[in-house]
Structure formats: structure tokens, C-alpha cells
Enzyme design. Structure first.
Site, short mmCIF file in Angstrom:
data_model
loop_
_atom_site.label_atom_id
_atom_site.label_comp_id
_atom_site.label_asym_id
_atom_site.label_seq_id
_atom_site.Cartn_x
_atom_site.Cartn_y
_atom_site.Cartn_z
NE ARG A 100 64.14 41.40 62.18
CZ ARG A 100 63.22 40.46 61.91
NH1 ARG A 100 63.58 39.22 61.67
NH2 ARG A 100 61.94 40.76 61.87
CE1 TYR A 110 87.99 40.32 73.16
CE2 TYR A 110 85.86 39.26 73.06
CZ TYR A 110 86.62 40.40 73.18
OH TYR A 110 85.99 41.61 73.33
CG ASP A 126 88.17 34.50 66.66
OD1 ASP A 126 88.64 35.24 65.77
OD2 ASP A 126 87.65 34.94 67.70
CE LYS A 181 88.48 43.54 68.07
NZ LYS A 181 88.47 42.22 68.71
C1 LIG Z 1 87.55 41.52 69.58
C2 LIG Z 1 87.51 40.05 69.49
C3 LIG Z 1 86.29 39.37 69.61
C4 LIG Z 1 84.99 40.09 69.86
O1 LIG Z 1 84.59 40.84 68.76
P1 LIG Z 1 83.68 42.16 68.84
O2 LIG Z 1 83.67 42.66 67.45
O3 LIG Z 1 84.33 43.09 69.82
O4 LIG Z 1 82.34 41.73 69.32
C5 LIG Z 1 86.31 38.00 69.46
N1 LIG Z 1 87.45 37.32 69.22
C6 LIG Z 1 88.64 37.96 69.11
C7 LIG Z 1 89.86 37.18 68.83
C8 LIG Z 1 88.71 39.33 69.25
O5 LIG Z 1 89.88 39.96 69.16
#
Ligand SMILES: *Cc1c(COP(=O)(O)O)cnc(C)c1O
Length: 392
Positions: A61, A113, A185, A210
């Protein structure tokens, strides 16, 4: 780069280009055996040699060799100092927002998001964090929204799903003048196209589910920072929440990252072709794509990124056309998520932005005629032909 004797003796490979860094990671090969594919250390705990001694690894962890290799690789690629790999993008966001204390204020992108919107409104709002959702591509609007207690600006650029672009360097100056930090982000562009820390941001966040993972096979998140205080914050969050990425998934992300540069190039060139085609289709009313020269933020894009990515949103003429596309595409799949090798089409109003209130969605333009497409790395003609037959 040879003969590393231990796990802390790794190279940041400053002499190599991004592409080579993506392939070779931090340690790259495993120091004890020379294994070229970094091993999956599928263990929860580590044996100690004797009292008061540790190999450096105690409990997974806290620290696991596979996750550590990934975290170092993330830091190298984002040009940060410290990387953290989380069990999801949302876990990374949760860890980020705990930076804020009750009574402090955060400004976030208005079409953010949906899950990040939910984190803020349903969880952190409850703990006394104040928030405003502002169009961060409008600098005057941001200046007007900054308050004495503003401690963070959270940028998503390009934004999801409206593809607005925020000027990271300008927003960083505004934030820093107010004693606030800037988090970006960077999910849509990845460090291959955009490196927020080099533009003045303090934190980079990813949904690594992604493009970093890249193959639609893991849920993962990441954070990268330069500052030691921020690093200590993320370390405590990860250790306390227990939301670090598991060894197997860490390995899958490391494997994905090895082809990040190749994939991003293809996503980019495919998206340019598909966006241009969509724009000329009679049933398409508007295409949201940051690579168009007449996109309102095109200058900012060219200033801070080296590519446009693989994301396109578009509004069509009717809900019937939406239904036809979602039902009749053959190779292209109707599914949530983005950034993988396969082209996916999403209906934001009921999927990614399900929890964003109707009036806000309507105002932003996330209507029932609005679709988002993540362009994969297939042959672009197959993507276009599939859309064409589905929209007939
Ligand atoms: C998918 C996404 C998230 C969330 O991420 P997860 O891996 O699904 O928890 C946050 N920000 C953006 C821009 C995303 O496309």
C-alpha cells in the site's frame, strides 16, 4: 544506463528524447535480474533482513516496485519530480482536493468531467470547501471569480466535452499571485502533447484509464508534482486512502506508455481527418475540435501544446441522427471512456455528464444532439466510412 545495483539508482534520461524516455521508463529493466520487461511484483508485503532493516519496500500500500517504476516514469514524462499512481483518475482527484481546507475556495472549469463535478459538489462541498465553475478560457471571468480564499484553480484543457482551451501559464500567474495552486487535468493531451508543469502548473492529474493506459483495459489515475510539500501531501493521501494502483495494472500502464508517442501521433492525424470530414457533413451542425484554425482558442493551443489529440465533439441536426449513429455504427463502439486504441462514441448528456444538472448542460451546449468521439488508431478511412453509413 547499465548496472544499476539498487532501486534508487535510476536515471531521468535527460539526454534522451520523449519517445525514448517513454520506452525506457526509469529503471527500465529490473536491476537484480536484468529482466527487460519490468516484473509485476505481485506481493502485499516484503521480508525484512533483521530488526531495523528494510529493503526499502515494506508493504505494497505504501510502496511497490512495479508501481514505483511507473510513478518515476510518469514524473520523467511530465518533467516533474514526484509521480503517484492511483487506482483511478477520480482517486487522484480525491487526493488532490483534500489539499483544500474548510473555508477555502476552488475555481474549476465549467464543463468539467461529470465525475469531478460530483466530487466537488457532493463530497467536498459537505466539508466546507467553496467552489465555482467558471469558463477558464475567459481570463476576465477567472479574474472576477478569484477571492481572497481561492487556493486552487483546477483546469481541464482541452475541456471535456466542449473542447475549450485554457491558457495554463496565464492562469498559473493569476493563481500564484493569490497564493493558490494550479492543477491541470492532462488526460486529453498527455505529456506527449502538453506538459503543464513546464507552463507553471503545480500539479498534473490524469485519468490514466485513457491515453496513458491506452488500450481500454485498466482503470487508473496519476498525479505528478515538483514541489516537496505537494509530494508529501499526495504520499500521505495515497498511504491513508489505500488507493494506489495495483502491481498488475501498474505494469499494464507501463506497457501502454511504451507506445504513447506512436499512439498519440496516430490519434492526432486520424482526428484531424475525421473532424474535417464531420464538418462538411450536412447532418452535422457544429464540430468542437481544437485543431481547427478557426477554433476560438487556437492561438492558445498553438502556444502551449504540440498537437491536438484525438478528441472531437459534435452536434447533429436531430435526436434521430443521434439514435442512428449510436445504433448503426459497426466498427465504432458506443461506449463510455476515451483514449484507447479503439474508436469509441459517447453520449455525454446521459453518460459522462449524467450528474451535471440539466440547466447547466443546456447552457453549456451539452444537449441531446451532442456526441463525443474518441478517435482510435484504426485506419481513418474505416472510421469515416463507418460514420458515413450510420448517418445515412
Ligand atoms: C475519465 C476522466 C476522469 C475520471 O477518471 P477515471 O479513471 O474514470 O476515474 C477525469 N477526468 C477526465 C478528463 C476524464 O476523461
Amino acid at each position: 544506463m547499465k548496472n544499476f545495483s539498487n532501486y534508487n539508482d535510476y536515471s531521468r534520461k535527460e539526454n534522451l528524447s520523449f519517445d525514448s524516455k517513454a520506452v525506457h521508463g526509469a529503471l527500465g529493466c529490473e536491476p537484480l535480474t536484468g529482466a527487460v520487461s519490468f516484473p509485476i511484483y505481485q506481493t502485499s508485503t516484503f521480508r525484512h533482513p533483521e530488526l531495523g532493516q528494510s529493503t526499502g519496500f515494506d508493504y505494497s500500500r505504501l510502496l511497490n516496485p512495479t508501481r514505483q517504476e511507473l510513478e518515476r516514469t510518469l514524473a520523467i514524462l511530465e518533467e516533474g519530480e514526484y509521480g503517484f499512481a492511483f487506482s483511478s483518475g477520480q482517486a487522484a482527484n480525491m487526493a488532490l482536493f483534500t489539499w483544500l481546507n474548510p473555508g477555502e475556495h476552488v475555481i474549476l472549469m465549467d464543463d468539467i468531467y461529470g465525475g469531478t463535478f460530483r466530487i466537488m459538489t457532493t463530497i467536498f462541498g459537505k466539508y466546507g470547501i467553496e467552489y465555482d465553475f467558471i469558463d477558464l478560457s475567459d481570463i476576465d471571468a477567472v479574474k472576477a471569480a478569484v477571492k481572497p480564499n481561492t487556493k486552487m484553480i483546477f483546469i481541464e484543457t482541452p475541456s471535456n466535452p466542449l473542447m475549450k482551451v485554457a491558457d495554463i501559464a496565464v492562469l498559473a500567474d493569476i493563481a500564484h499571485a493569490n497564493g493558490a495552486i494550479v492543477a491541470v487535468d492532462n488526460t486529453f493531451l498527455t505529456p506527449y502533447f502538453q506538459k503543464p508543469l513546464t507552463l507553471g502548473a503545480d500539479v498534473v492529474i490524469h485519468s490514466a484509464t485513457k491515453y496513458l493506459g491506452g488500450h481500454n483495459d485498466i482503470i487508473a489515475g496519476a498525479a505528478v508534482v515538483r514541489d516537496e510539500e505537494l509530494a508529501a501531501h499526495f504520499k500521505v493521501q495515497l498511504k491513508s486512502h489505500g488507493n494506489g494502483l495495483a502491481p498488475m495494472d501498474s505494469w499494464l500502464m507501463l506497457r501502454g506508455i511504451k507506445t504513447l508517442h506512436l499512439r498519440m501521433e496516430r490519434h492526432n492525424s486520424n482526428a484531424m481527418k475525421v473532424a474535417t470530414w464531420l464538418r462538411n457533413h450536412p447532418k452535422v451542425e457544429k464540430v468542437y475540435y481544437v485543431g481547427f484554425e478557426d477554433h476560438k482558442d487556437y492561438d492558445v493551443t498553438c502556444k502551449q501544446t504540440t498537437g491536438f489529440g484525438g478528441m472531437i465533439s459534435f452536434a447533429v441536426d436531430s435526436e434521430e441522427t443521434v439514435r442512428n449513429i449510436l445504433k448503426n455504427t459497426d466498427m465504432i463502439m458506443f461506449a463510455e471512456s476515451l483514449g484507447g486504441t479503439e474508436t469509441l462514441i459517447t453520449y455525454p448528456t446521459t453518460q459522462t455528464h449524467e450528474d451535471t444538472p440539466e440547466d447547466i448542460k443546456e447552457r453549456l451546449g451539452i444537449t441531446k444532439k451532442f456526441l463525443r468521439i474518441s478517435i482510435g488508431i484504426e485506419d481513418p478511412d474505416d472510421i469515416i466510412n463507418d460514420l458515413a453509413q450510420a448517418m445515412k
